[in-house]
Design a protein around this motif. Structure first.
Motif, short mmCIF file in Angstrom:
data_model
loop_
_atom_site.label_atom_id
_atom_site.label_comp_id
_atom_site.label_asym_id
_atom_site.label_seq_id
_atom_site.Cartn_x
_atom_site.Cartn_y
_atom_site.Cartn_z
N ARG A 184 0.65 -1.34 0.02
CA ARG A 184 -0.19 -0.15 -0.09
C ARG A 184 0.68 1.39 -0.19
NH1 ARG A 184 -4.93 -1.49 1.71
NH2 ARG A 184 -5.67 0.99 0.24
N SER A 185 0.43 2.04 -1.08
CA SER A 185 1.63 3.51 -0.92
C SER A 185 0.13 4.47 -0.27
CB SER A 185 1.21 3.48 -2.30
OG SER A 185 -0.22 4.16 -2.90
N GLY A 186 0.58 5.88 0.16
CA GLY A 186 0.67 6.47 0.15
C GLY A 186 -1.25 7.59 -0.31
N ASP A 187 -1.25 7.35 -1.40
CA ASP A 187 -2.57 7.22 -2.09
C ASP A 187 -3.57 6.50 -2.05
OD1 ASP A 187 -1.24 9.01 -3.97
OD2 ASP A 187 -0.60 7.47 -5.45
N ASP A 188 -3.13 5.48 -1.28
CA ASP A 188 -4.50 4.31 -0.53
C ASP A 188 -5.16 4.61 0.28
OD1 ASP A 188 -4.06 1.45 -2.85
OD2 ASP A 188 -1.90 1.84 -2.02
N PHE A 189 -4.03 5.67 1.45
CA PHE A 189 -4.86 6.11 2.35
C PHE A 189 -5.29 6.98 1.94
CE2 PHE A 189 -1.64 2.86 3.41
CZ PHE A 189 -2.54 2.15 4.83
N ALA A 190 -5.68 7.66 0.51
CA ALA A 190 -6.28 9.50 0.83
C ALA A 190 -8.30 9.55 1.40
CB ALA A 190 -6.82 9.42 -0.64
N TYR A 191 -8.79 8.37 1.73
CA TYR A 191 -9.87 8.33 2.44
C TYR A 191 -9.89 8.87 3.93
CZ TYR A 191 -8.20 4.17 5.24
OH TYR A 191 -7.38 3.88 6.79
N ILE A 192 -8.41 9.20 4.17
CA ILE A 192 -8.13 9.89 5.61
C ILE A 192 -7.83 11.04 5.10
CG2 ILE A 192 -6.46 8.14 5.88
CD1 ILE A 192 -7.66 8.47 8.94
N VAL A 193 -6.07 10.96 5.05
CA VAL A 193 -5.41 11.50 4.68
C VAL A 193 -6.04 13.21 3.76
CG1 VAL A 193 -3.52 12.62 2.75
CG2 VAL A 193 -3.47 10.20 3.68
N GLU A 194 -7.44 13.06 3.05
CA GLU A 194 -7.53 14.40 2.52
C GLU A 194 -8.58 14.92 4.20
OE1 GLU A 194 -6.95 15.82 -0.34
OE2 GLU A 194 -5.25 13.92 -0.40
N PRO A 195 -9.91 14.51 4.67
CA PRO A 195 -10.33 15.47 5.42
C PRO A 195 -9.27 15.83 6.76
CG PRO A 195 -10.88 12.45 5.49
CD PRO A 195 -9.51 13.00 4.24
N LEU A 196 -8.15 14.65 7.17
CA LEU A 196 -6.70 15.45 7.75
C LEU A 196 -6.51 16.42 7.70
CD1 LEU A 196 -5.46 11.73 8.99
CD2 LEU A 196 -7.33 13.59 10.52
N ARG A 197 -6.17 16.47 6.05
CA ARG A 197 -5.53 18.00 5.49
C ARG A 197 -6.37 19.22 5.56
NH1 ARG A 197 -1.87 17.12 1.18
NH2 ARG A 197 -2.28 15.50 0.51
N ARG A 198 -7.61 18.66 5.10
CA ARG A 198 -8.47 20.14 5.19
C ARG A 198 -8.27 20.54 7.01
NH1 ARG A 198 -11.01 16.87 1.43
NH2 ARG A 198 -12.29 16.16 2.47
N LEU A 199 -8.60 20.03 7.70
CA LEU A 199 -8.33 20.02 9.12
C LEU A 199 -7.66 20.47 9.10
CD1 LEU A 199 -10.52 16.90 10.40
CD2 LEU A 199 -11.72 19.13 9.90
N CYS A 200 -6.40 20.48 8.99
CA CYS A 200 -5.58 21.30 9.51
C CYS A 200 -5.14 21.77 8.82
CB CYS A 200 -3.97 20.07 9.83
SG CYS A 200 -4.54 18.04 10.25
N THR A 201 -5.35 22.26 7.32
CA THR A 201 -5.30 23.16 6.85
C THR A 201 -6.38 24.36 7.48
OG1 THR A 201 -5.24 22.34 4.95
CG2 THR A 201 -5.32 24.99 5.36
#
Length: 258
Positions: free
Chosen positions: A229-246
């Protein structure tokens, strides 16, 4: 059920919200904007505060960002990947997510987490993940979640799951006995909510529903595999976390887990 989170806007702090008709308003000990009065004997005032907060500024409920982060299995898989990748590579992410609803992530840590999320997303290989699949279609039926000991099905007399050694069915005794285990196996539904499991010369009949049915014909042949698994496979949680941290970095307000 799962993990949700939000970040307050700055409207109340900067005096841009409409005046609250009840007082005193402030940040409580858990970090929530609240009416600082006990609920008992102040119920009407609290309802007035809630109605005011819902429409006091252009942001719904005074939230700059609001996200469903993931269900708990998704959170556990992300935490598992962080451990496999090495906590020293992503130290803030490794400790930022809560194990239960509640708590917060301060804005200064959110800034560090944001950088780690970017690095995580760019990583070509994060971990190897164990999956149970339908051999005919390749559809993933379940993933090994270490925090749950791989278990994903429960019954009055059994528990079933997948781990690095294969699919398993255990009884509920203490210590549990293995009723069935295989890396590749077949299944056949039987009357009375039973299923026949076969692998080589091994056969077991268990009072459980077939694996992977969910309202459609269950798969006949199943297998456990390991997949990189690569980082892309975890976009389901990385993207909402990115929006929250931003949003947290932009406002200086913490990420509030809920």
């Amino acid at each position: 059920m799962g993990l949700d989170a939000f970040v307050y806007c700055r409207c109340w702090r900067d005096g841009l919200a409409t005046p609250c008709p009840v007082e005193p308003v402030g940040v409580d000990e858990e970090g929530y904007l609240a009416l600082l009065l006990p609920w008992k004997r102040n119920e009407a005032a609290h309802r007035t505060f809630d109605a005011w907060q819902a429409e006091a500024c252009p942001h719904k409920a005074m939230e700059q960002a609001s996200e469903h982060v993931s269900n708990w299995a998704g959170v556990r898989l992300f935490q598992q990947a962080l451990r496999a990748a090495g906590p020293e590579r992503f130290p803030t992410l490794a400790t930022a997510l809560p194990n239960l609803n509640g708590g917060s992530l301060p804005a200064d840590r959110a800034a560090v987490a944001l950088a780690e999320l970017d690095a995580f997303a760019r990583t070509d290989r994060i971990t190897d993940e164990v999956e149970l699949i339908d051999e005919a279609t390749g559809r993933v039926l379940m993933q090994y979640v270490e925090s749950y000991d791989g278990v994903f099905m429960f019954g009055p007399d059994f528990r079933a799951g997948v781990d690095p050694d294969g699919f398993f069915v255990l009884d509920r005794a203490e210590p549990p006995a293995t009723l069935f285990r295989a890396v590749r196996f077949g299944q056949r539904p039987l009357p009375g909510d039973r299923v026949e499991l076969t692998a080589g010369g091994t056969r077991a009949v268990v009072a459980m529903r077939p694996v992977g049915g969910h309202g459609e014909p269950p798969p006949e042949r199943l297998a456990v595999r390991s997949r990189s698994r690569s980082g892309d496979d975890f976009a389901y949680i990385v993207e909402p976390l990115r929006r929250l941290c931003t949003a947290s970095v932009a406002t200086g307000n913490p990420v509030m887990w809920c």
